[in-house]
Write a protein that holds these residues in place. Structure first.
Motif, PDB file in Angstrom:
ATOM      1  N   THR A 285       0.935  -1.201   0.047  1.00  0.00           N
ATOM      2  CA  THR A 285       0.042   0.005   0.100  1.00  0.00           C
ATOM      3  C   THR A 285       0.913   1.212  -0.015  1.00  0.00           C
ATOM      4  OG1 THR A 285      -2.003  -0.861   1.141  1.00  0.00           O
ATOM      5  CG2 THR A 285      -1.514   1.400   1.331  1.00  0.00           C
ATOM      6  N   PRO A 293      -9.743   2.524   4.809  1.00  0.00           N
ATOM      7  CA  PRO A 293      -8.547   2.021   5.164  1.00  0.00           C
ATOM      8  C   PRO A 293      -8.381   0.589   4.330  1.00  0.00           C
ATOM      9  CG  PRO A 293     -10.428   1.543   6.654  1.00  0.00           C
ATOM     10  CD  PRO A 293     -10.770   2.629   5.634  1.00  0.00           C
ATOM     11  N   VAL A 294      -7.335   0.084   4.545  1.00  0.00           N
ATOM     12  CA  VAL A 294      -6.998  -1.250   3.950  1.00  0.00           C
ATOM     13  C   VAL A 294      -7.959  -2.108   4.694  1.00  0.00           C
ATOM     14  CG1 VAL A 294      -5.053  -2.954   3.436  1.00  0.00           C
ATOM     15  CG2 VAL A 294      -4.577  -0.613   2.858  1.00  0.00           C
ATOM     16  N   VAL A 308       0.932  -8.211   4.034  1.00  0.00           N
ATOM     17  CA  VAL A 308       0.667  -6.918   3.643  1.00  0.00           C
ATOM     18  C   VAL A 308       1.279  -5.809   4.369  1.00  0.00           C
ATOM     19  CG1 VAL A 308      -1.657  -5.576   4.162  1.00  0.00           C
ATOM     20  CG2 VAL A 308      -1.841  -7.800   3.914  1.00  0.00           C
ATOM     21  N   GLY A 310       3.404  -1.755   3.797  1.00  0.00           N
ATOM     22  CA  GLY A 310       3.350  -0.275   3.290  1.00  0.00           C
ATOM     23  C   GLY A 310       4.525  -0.043   2.627  1.00  0.00           C
ATOM     24  N   PHE A 311       4.367   0.842   1.591  1.00  0.00           N
ATOM     25  CA  PHE A 311       5.575   1.377   0.719  1.00  0.00           C
ATOM     26  C   PHE A 311       5.757   2.814   1.016  1.00  0.00           C
ATOM     27  CE2 PHE A 311       7.380   3.399  -2.824  1.00  0.00           C
ATOM     28  CZ  PHE A 311       8.686   2.574  -2.950  1.00  0.00           C
ATOM     29  N   TRP A 312       6.906   3.199   1.228  1.00  0.00           N
ATOM     30  CA  TRP A 312       6.957   4.576   1.410  1.00  0.00           C
ATOM     31  C   TRP A 312       8.487   5.011   0.840  1.00  0.00           C
ATOM     32  CZ3 TRP A 312       7.686   7.930   6.508  1.00  0.00           C
ATOM     33  CH2 TRP A 312       7.571   9.121   6.308  1.00  0.00           C
TER      34      TRP A 312
ATOM     35  N   ASP B 280       7.617  -0.594  12.421  1.00  0.00           N
ATOM     36  CA  ASP B 280       8.226  -1.864  11.898  1.00  0.00           C
ATOM     37  C   ASP B 280       7.868  -3.261  12.546  1.00  0.00           C
ATOM     38  OD1 ASP B 280       9.630  -0.264  10.154  1.00  0.00           O
ATOM     39  OD2 ASP B 280      11.321   0.011  11.685  1.00  0.00           O
ATOM     40  N   ILE B 296      -6.868  -2.054   8.676  1.00  0.00           N
ATOM     41  CA  ILE B 296      -5.572  -1.144   9.063  1.00  0.00           C
ATOM     42  C   ILE B 296      -5.594   0.091   8.278  1.00  0.00           C
ATOM     43  CG2 ILE B 296      -3.178  -1.242   9.013  1.00  0.00           C
ATOM     44  CD1 ILE B 296      -4.273  -3.453  10.518  1.00  0.00           C
ATOM     45  N   PRO B 297      -5.695   1.125   8.856  1.00  0.00           N
ATOM     46  CA  PRO B 297      -5.567   2.583   8.373  1.00  0.00           C
ATOM     47  C   PRO B 297      -4.195   2.645   7.345  1.00  0.00           C
ATOM     48  CG  PRO B 297      -6.002   2.633  10.658  1.00  0.00           C
ATOM     49  CD  PRO B 297      -5.835   1.292  10.515  1.00  0.00           C
ATOM     50  N   THR B 298      -4.385   3.262   6.574  1.00  0.00           N
ATOM     51  CA  THR B 298      -3.154   3.397   5.311  1.00  0.00           C
ATOM     52  C   THR B 298      -1.890   3.971   6.121  1.00  0.00           C
ATOM     53  OG1 THR B 298      -4.847   3.647   3.542  1.00  0.00           O
ATOM     54  CG2 THR B 298      -2.684   4.320   3.262  1.00  0.00           C
ATOM     55  N   LEU B 301       0.368   1.385   7.662  1.00  0.00           N
ATOM     56  CA  LEU B 301       1.251   0.577   6.669  1.00  0.00           C
ATOM     57  C   LEU B 301       2.162   1.577   6.258  1.00  0.00           C
ATOM     58  CD1 LEU B 301      -1.858  -1.247   4.910  1.00  0.00           C
ATOM     59  CD2 LEU B 301      -0.127  -2.394   6.492  1.00  0.00           C
ATOM     60  N   ILE B 302       1.842   2.584   5.854  1.00  0.00           N
ATOM     61  CA  ILE B 302       3.037   3.339   4.835  1.00  0.00           C
ATOM     62  C   ILE B 302       3.958   3.864   5.928  1.00  0.00           C
ATOM     63  CG2 ILE B 302       3.350   5.498   3.298  1.00  0.00           C
ATOM     64  CD1 ILE B 302       0.558   5.041   2.255  1.00  0.00           C
ATOM     65  N   PHE B 303       3.611   4.768   7.039  1.00  0.00           N
ATOM     66  CA  PHE B 303       4.362   5.477   7.667  1.00  0.00           C
ATOM     67  C   PHE B 303       4.874   4.726   8.871  1.00  0.00           C
ATOM     68  CE2 PHE B 303       1.364   8.711   5.997  1.00  0.00           C
ATOM     69  CZ  PHE B 303       2.247   9.183   4.808  1.00  0.00           C
ATOM     70  N   ASN B 305       5.145   1.208   8.701  1.00  0.00           N
ATOM     71  CA  ASN B 305       5.739   0.276   8.202  1.00  0.00           C
ATOM     72  C   ASN B 305       5.391  -1.174   8.964  1.00  0.00           C
ATOM     73  OD1 ASN B 305       7.369  -1.029   6.205  1.00  0.00           O
ATOM     74  ND2 ASN B 305       8.824  -1.272   7.559  1.00  0.00           N
ATOM     75  N   LEU B 306       3.859  -1.289   9.357  1.00  0.00           N
ATOM     76  CA  LEU B 306       3.614  -2.527  10.047  1.00  0.00           C
ATOM     77  C   LEU B 306       3.792  -3.762   9.030  1.00  0.00           C
ATOM     78  CD1 LEU B 306       0.483  -1.597  12.078  1.00  0.00           C
ATOM     79  CD2 LEU B 306       2.785  -1.524  12.750  1.00  0.00           C
ATOM     80  N   ASN B 307       4.136  -4.707   9.430  1.00  0.00           N
ATOM     81  CA  ASN B 307       4.010  -6.030   8.605  1.00  0.00           C
ATOM     82  C   ASN B 307       2.646  -6.890   9.247  1.00  0.00           C
ATOM     83  OD1 ASN B 307       6.633  -5.954   7.011  1.00  0.00           O
ATOM     84  ND2 ASN B 307       7.370  -5.690   9.172  1.00  0.00           N
ATOM     85  N   VAL B 308       1.942  -6.966   8.181  1.00  0.00           N
ATOM     86  CA  VAL B 308       0.423  -7.463   8.639  1.00  0.00           C
ATOM     87  C   VAL B 308       0.272  -8.809   7.885  1.00  0.00           C
ATOM     88  CG1 VAL B 308      -2.032  -7.409   8.553  1.00  0.00           C
ATOM     89  CG2 VAL B 308      -0.519  -5.164   8.844  1.00  0.00           C
TER      90      VAL B 308
END
Lengths: 380, 380
Positions: A285, A293-294, A308, A310-312, B280, B296-298, B301-303, B305-308
């Motif tokens: 994402t 949200p996802v 799943v 994120g990409f930043w 992370d 999961i709020p976007t 994931l992006i900021f 960097n959670l690994n789901v």
């Protein structure tokens, strides 16, 4: 300062250079910057600050900013809601601590400090890191803070937007799953600049792609355009979210796994995209345009073992050493060979020209328009 | 067959052994199995099949099934909605192809094939793999398909449920994040068997834990019980989902990152849990009791960097070599030293005794009750 005459013969930006050197000496060169002293809606809090540029130090470069895009992250930064942001300082001589907007842009070298090697007047450079403050007409920077671009290989638009969108697409396709020719990926926001870059980079990698786009009156035009760029299939959000349409996708992939999903939308679009992914696939994402949200059904995590994440691109600068330089180099190669084409005339890419009186107005227009597509401001 | 007399002196299961050998010869020993010939609600489709056991081959063991739990995955398997399931066959002499329910359970060795080494009559074993069909009174199996347990170290309940719940907790705490003493994790379903095992294993590893439980009249009793097991903090779902309560959690962790989240609930509970996680961190989903997806709020994931990811102990058998044997060995050690205590009398653990007439009825009762907590059926 005879080299100025040479530079003036550069036909790309004659007006720029005429203006830059209309002052009697270099030290009197004034810059204009779009600054903010408090966080808020950019259209409310941004203002123009005019200031005298410092002398160019031994290891420094004097830079003429040529063009800068407005990225969603730039807006979020001014709003104060972006996790990465520059400190507010009085470095530019402002009464209150301030920061300059913008993170991406291309600059032309006007003067090279006596101790700097590898740079010449006329070179194109981009900031080596984020938070540089690109929304200004000129700046002076340590040469170590810049990356040189091969200007003969890139258009101005490509150079101004190389660090975020195409590098994001490149990194997402290369750093997370080991994709081989013939493999599949699926993405939403297929018509975004990242989406278009992913289609083209994927094509060059021999990948098959499914790009999800919003339905529209002239859908076939867009489908044709993205197919021309290299998209294997282009589908609408409604098709993506239709259970029946899943069979069509299976008839395309013929049992090959869809190993990677790229999500910039969220909500039901992303959930339906996730359902297309194969066991052990990665869902990256990088945006949340729907503001939703996802949402991932439990079974896709437990039984399909989706990863799943994120990409930043900004975080990757620190997380993956050399990721910025490596991906810029790869993207330059792809642009040079025509694998990634310039799309400044597409319906989501707008150039605006700054003029002397209206730097603020130009940016305000660009900010207002930025929901329609990528806005690029050309400094005059 | 003088050893039978020795076995009969085993006081744990005198009735079992009396029954097993009341036939005149071994070959006439009959087994009863809870089978299904079509997928559907277990209470509707399960039926008892009585059949003669085969001769014990050279490399085989004759097994008396002692106890078997009802796991949610067992129910899903009979419903036909579980991705891992045994084939339906006529191996047991059924008219229609059938499978035996149940994946977990502990068996006692009644007879050892002449070519088998390392096993003796009276040993406790569990299936080495899933889909064995544990809901039956006896079976004959290749010794290579069994794992031996140290019966002197485990209660019957512990042995019957060792392979799924405590091994899941062990693997989630050990295989995904590198947790060191003093590190934090957070989990929902804190009062489940996995939750209780995670609390205890985490305590032994020197970890701090936050366990989320459903509010109830006797909340303090449950808090006390879980704290006694080693929980650092126990909070309610309402506290987890309250923005204000976040400050309390920060005062507990004092800046230490919460590196791992365990989710068996989904929905808003899981979203609020995810917000507590550090940059992370990993969020592992192993269940979806709320029947709601993982949301999961976007930005997380992006900021952050959670690994789901998902966790499925069954898939790990193939994905991580030796994971089943390794984690069983580790859990046995923890049970032996008292680091994991037996909790058969807790409010979510129920033993039911099968009797001759009512194997089906016993299971039907257990299935009906299984939403209240772990049901264990003891075969008589």
């Amino acid at each position: 300062m005879s080299s100025l005459l040479l530079l003036q013969s550069n036909m790309l930006f004659p007006k720029v250079l005429t203006r830059a050197f209309s002052s009697t000496t270099m030290v009197q060169l004034r810059a204009r910057a779009l600054i903010y002293t408090q966080y808020g809606e950019p259209i409310d809090v941004l203002k123009v600050h005019s200031y005298e540029l410092p002398q160019v130090g031994t290891n420094q470069l004097l830079l003429q900013h040529l063009a800068a895009p407005i990225n969603p992250s730039d807006i979020n930064q001014v709003q104060g809601v972006y996790p990465s942001k520059p400190p507010l300082t009085t470095d530019l001589g402002t009464d209150e601590p301030a920061a300059v907007g913008g993170n991406e842009g291309v600059f032309q070298v006007l003067e090279v400090g006596s101790g700097v090697e590898g740079y010449s007047k006329g070179d194109w450079v981009i900031p080596a890191d984020v938070n540089y403050g690109t929304w200004r007409t000129h700046s002076v920077a340590d040469s170590s803070k810049m990356l040189k671009l091969p200007k003969e290989k890139l258009s101005l638009n490509q150079a101004a937007t190389i660090a975020v969108n195409p590098c994001s697409a490149y990194q997402m396709l290369n750093y997370y799953e080991s994709l081989k020719p013939g493999d599949w990926f699926i993405q939403n926001a297929g018509n975004s600049q990242v989406g278009r870059a992913a289609i083209q980079i994927g094509k060059k990698m021999g990948l098959n792609s499914i790009s999800i786009v919003r339905n529209r009156d002239n859908l076939q035009e867009l489908v044709d355009e993205l197919t021309e760029l290299g998209a294997t299939h282009v589908i609408t959000e409604e098709q993506n979210e239709s259970r029946e349409f899943g069979a069509t996708i299976k008839s395309w992939t013929k049992g090959s796994p869809i190993k990677l999903g790229l999500n910039a939308v969220g909500g039901s679009n992303c959930t339906a995209l996730a359902r297309k992914l194969a066991n052990d696939a990665t869902l990256l994402t990088y945006g949340g345009m729907s503001m939703k949200p996802v949402i991932i059904p439990t079974g896709l995590l437990i039984f399909k073992n989706l990863n799943v994440k994120g990409f930043w691109v900004t975080a990757n600068i620190k997380r993956i050493p050399n990721s910025r330089q490596d991906s810029i180099n790869e993207v330059i190669k792809l642009m040079d060979t025509g694998a990634i084409v310039d799309t400044p005339n597409s319906d989501n890419f707008f150039e605006l020209k700054d003029s002397d009186e209206s730097l603020l107005k130009t940016f305000q227009t660009a900010l207002t328009n930025s929901k329609k597509g990528k806005q690029i401001v050309l400094f005059e």
